[in-house]
Write a protein that holds these residues in place. Structure first.
Motif, short mmCIF file in Angstrom:
data_model
loop_
_atom_site.label_atom_id
_atom_site.label_comp_id
_atom_site.label_asym_id
_atom_site.label_seq_id
_atom_site.Cartn_x
_atom_site.Cartn_y
_atom_site.Cartn_z
N ARG A 102 0.85 -1.30 -0.19
CA ARG A 102 0.14 0.09 0.03
C ARG A 102 0.92 1.32 -0.10
O ARG A 102 0.31 2.24 -0.55
CB ARG A 102 -0.89 -0.04 1.31
N THR A 103 1.79 1.18 0.71
CA THR A 103 2.95 2.32 0.82
C THR A 103 3.48 2.45 -0.63
O THR A 103 3.60 3.45 -0.93
CB THR A 103 3.86 2.06 1.71
N CYS A 106 1.27 4.13 -3.04
CA CYS A 106 1.07 5.71 -2.87
C CYS A 106 2.28 6.16 -3.35
O CYS A 106 2.35 7.38 -4.02
CB CYS A 106 1.11 5.89 -1.48
N GLN A 109 2.92 6.88 -7.27
CA GLN A 109 2.27 7.98 -7.89
C GLN A 109 3.22 8.92 -8.59
O GLN A 109 3.11 9.48 -9.62
CB GLN A 109 1.22 8.87 -7.05
N SER B 163 1.70 6.81 5.93
CA SER B 163 1.90 6.83 4.46
C SER B 163 1.19 8.23 4.09
O SER B 163 2.01 8.82 3.04
CB SER B 163 0.96 5.72 3.68
N MET B 167 3.31 11.27 2.19
CA MET B 167 3.14 11.63 0.71
C MET B 167 2.92 13.17 0.73
O MET B 167 2.98 13.79 -0.32
CB MET B 167 1.60 10.70 0.26
N GLY B 182 -3.38 9.56 -4.96
CA GLY B 182 -2.79 8.70 -3.86
C GLY B 182 -3.61 9.04 -2.46
O GLY B 182 -3.93 7.85 -1.92
N LEU B 186 -5.77 6.12 -0.13
CA LEU B 186 -5.86 5.99 1.30
C LEU B 186 -7.11 6.20 2.11
O LEU B 186 -7.25 5.59 2.97
CB LEU B 186 -4.66 6.75 1.81
#
Lengths: 241, 274
Positions: A102-103, A106, A109, B163, B167, B182, B186
């Motif tokens: 999941r990290t 992200c 992107q 996370s 980000m 993104g 989440l």
């Protein structure tokens, strides 16, 4: 007398050659898991064989059977411990991997796969850290190598991890439209996976209390048996006639 | 007499703890968070009702008064434990709700402002008073330009928050055109987490209900058996019978108390913390 001489002889021979004879684990995966404990396990097994062997030689047939049964479990103690440790490690990896992926999703992107893996090391679950550091080294050396992805945690034989790593490889190799498709497939897959492991864990927590349900049933049964016993004693107090 | 003496001794020994548990402050802390759909008050009332019923049922089991009193005393000790467990549960649920509130608001405001500092200022408006100090310290850290990923550890070290903040920090420093996408990913995970945790809480309540039902059935069956056997032999005056009935009812109170222990478990899994 001859038994005692044989027993002493066995102890002496075992003292000198015991370590060479003692087997630790046949399975390579268990040897790797118990890497730092192997000398300790070897010495433990040698001493165990020495003690049990001595008793075995001087004991009678009943003692021999008893020693054989107990000795088997004591000898295999570390093997069972490692099997349990391996299972716990697999479970921890199965829980931690979707968190890491999941990290990565992200970070992807705005990054390439290699830099996303590098950035993810900042907050990776500890159980994955060593394997990921090794993966990063391999990816930095050969970013387009499929084997780096395929061999990541392959010793755990987790199909989900292998599938996800192939998605990641496809993402790193594909064009912009294809990469978006690959990304969405990964997102869906990771969401389902995460939901499943969380629900399993929650169910396990509830199940750990389920033994309480036995108490009311057992209590009422015992209560009934005890008062029944009391009634029987009272009824036959004066004898059968 | 010995039983009564022992009970009094235990009561005196635990007096300070019991007094703390039933103190006004403790009750205020327990019921301060009213943002949950689960009522501690109804659970405590149900517990009191049930244990009181067990103590009353001891009359039908023809237990002597001092043993009934002893049952009542242990039910009271259970009540104090229950208060502390429900406090832990309430606190966990409140913290979880605040965590969800903070992550969703932080994400929503960051989409508009593209700044962690101003997003945190917006979060401060909606968050509960209990978390004001924490958010203020986060605002202070953001103002000083500290690494926010580590600053947010004070709130939670859950992977979703880490996370998200990572980000945001990255986007703030280097720019990120895809940040909205993104964050959407989440947010979806936060929603899933909320759904899973509420399902977990529901299962906790369902588990408690099942155990209580078993206890009620157990007592019912025991009472019927006892009445049936009483027709054959007079059980009432036997010490053997009285002690057996006392231990049986005691174990039932123990199960009712233990059924609430499940609420002490954390709502967010430890494995999800980084």
């Amino acid at each position: 007398m001859i038994n005692i001489i044989l027993a002493v002889l066995f102890v002496i021979v075992n003292e000198f050659y015991g370590l060479n004879v003692v087997m630790v684990f046949e399975e390579e995966r268990l040897k790797k898991l118990a890497e730092y404990e192997l000398p300790k396990i070897r010495v433990y097994r040698k001493r165990l064989v020495q003690c049990l062997g001595f008793v075995f030689f001087i004991g009678n047939s009943k003692v021999k059977i008893f020693i054989s049964v107990i000795g088997y479990f004591l000898y295999k103690r570390d093997y069972f411990r490692m099997i349990k440790k391996e299972r716990e490690l697999k479970e921890a990896i199965h829980y931690a991997f979707p968190i890491w992926i999941r990290t990565i999703q992200c970070l992807l992107q705005n990054n390439t796969v290699v830099s996303a893996v590098s950035l993810s090391l900042k907050f990776v679950p500890e159980v994955l850290r060593n394997d990921l550091e090794y993966l990063l080294v391999r990816l930095e050396a050969a970013p387009e190598s499929l084997s780096s992805y395929e061999e990541f945690m392959s010793e755990h034989k987790n199909i989900e991890i292998q599938k996800m790593m192939k998605h990641l490889y496809r993402y790193s190799r594909s064009g912009s439209k294809d990469s978006a498709d690959a990304m969405f497939r990964m997102v869906d897959h990771a969401s389902i996976w995460m939901g499943d492991v969380r629900t399993e864990k929650q169910s396990a927590i509830i199940s750990s209390f389920s033994w309480l349900g036995i108490i009311p049933v057992a209590s009422v049964s015992i209560f009934f048996v005890l008062i029944m016993f009391f009634v029987m004693v009272q009824m036959f107090e004066g004898g059968w006639v | 007499m010995m039983m009564v003496g022992l009970s009094l001794f235990i009561f005196i020994f635990l007096y300070k703890d019991i007094r703390l548990f039933v103190s006004k402050r403790m009750w205020e802390r327990m019921f301060i968070h009213r943002d949950t759909k689960y009522s501690n008050r109804s659970l405590l009332v149900q517990y009191l009702g049930l244990t009181l019923s067990i103590v009353l049922v001891s009359y039908f089991f023809t237990l002597p008064f001092h043993l009934s009193l002893l049952l009542g005393f242990f039910a009271l000790i259970g009540f104090t434990l229950l208060i502390s467990w429900m406090f832990v549960f309430n606190q966990n649920l409140h913290d979880f709700n605040q965590y969800i509130l903070i992550t969703s608001h932080l994400s929503a405001h960051f989409r508009m402002n593209k700044k962690i500092l101003s997003s945190l200022e917006e979060v401060l408006r909606v968050v509960d008073k209990s978390h004001h100090e924490l958010i203020e310290s986060l605002i202070h850290d953001a103002y000083l330009g500290k690494d926010m990923v580590y600053s947010f550890d004070a709130l939670s070290s859950h992977y979703l928050l880490k996370s998200m903040v990572s980000m945001m920090q990255h986007a703030e420093m280097y720019g990120d055109e895809e940040i909205d996408r993104g964050l959407s990913l989440l947010e979806r995970d936060v929603d899933d987490l909320m759904e899973d945790v509420y399902q977990f809480v529901g299962e906790m309540f369902s588990f408690r209900r099942k155990l209580i039902l078993l206890v009620v059935f157990g007592i019912g069956i025991a009472l019927v058996s006892r009445n049936m056997l009483r027709m054959v032999v007079d059980l009432n005056l036997s010490t053997y019978y009285q002690n057996t009935a006392y231990v049986f009812l005691m174990s039932m109170i123990l199960v009712v108390v233990s059924a609430h222990r499940v609420f002490t478990r954390g709502l967010m899994m430890e494995e999800e913390s980084l």
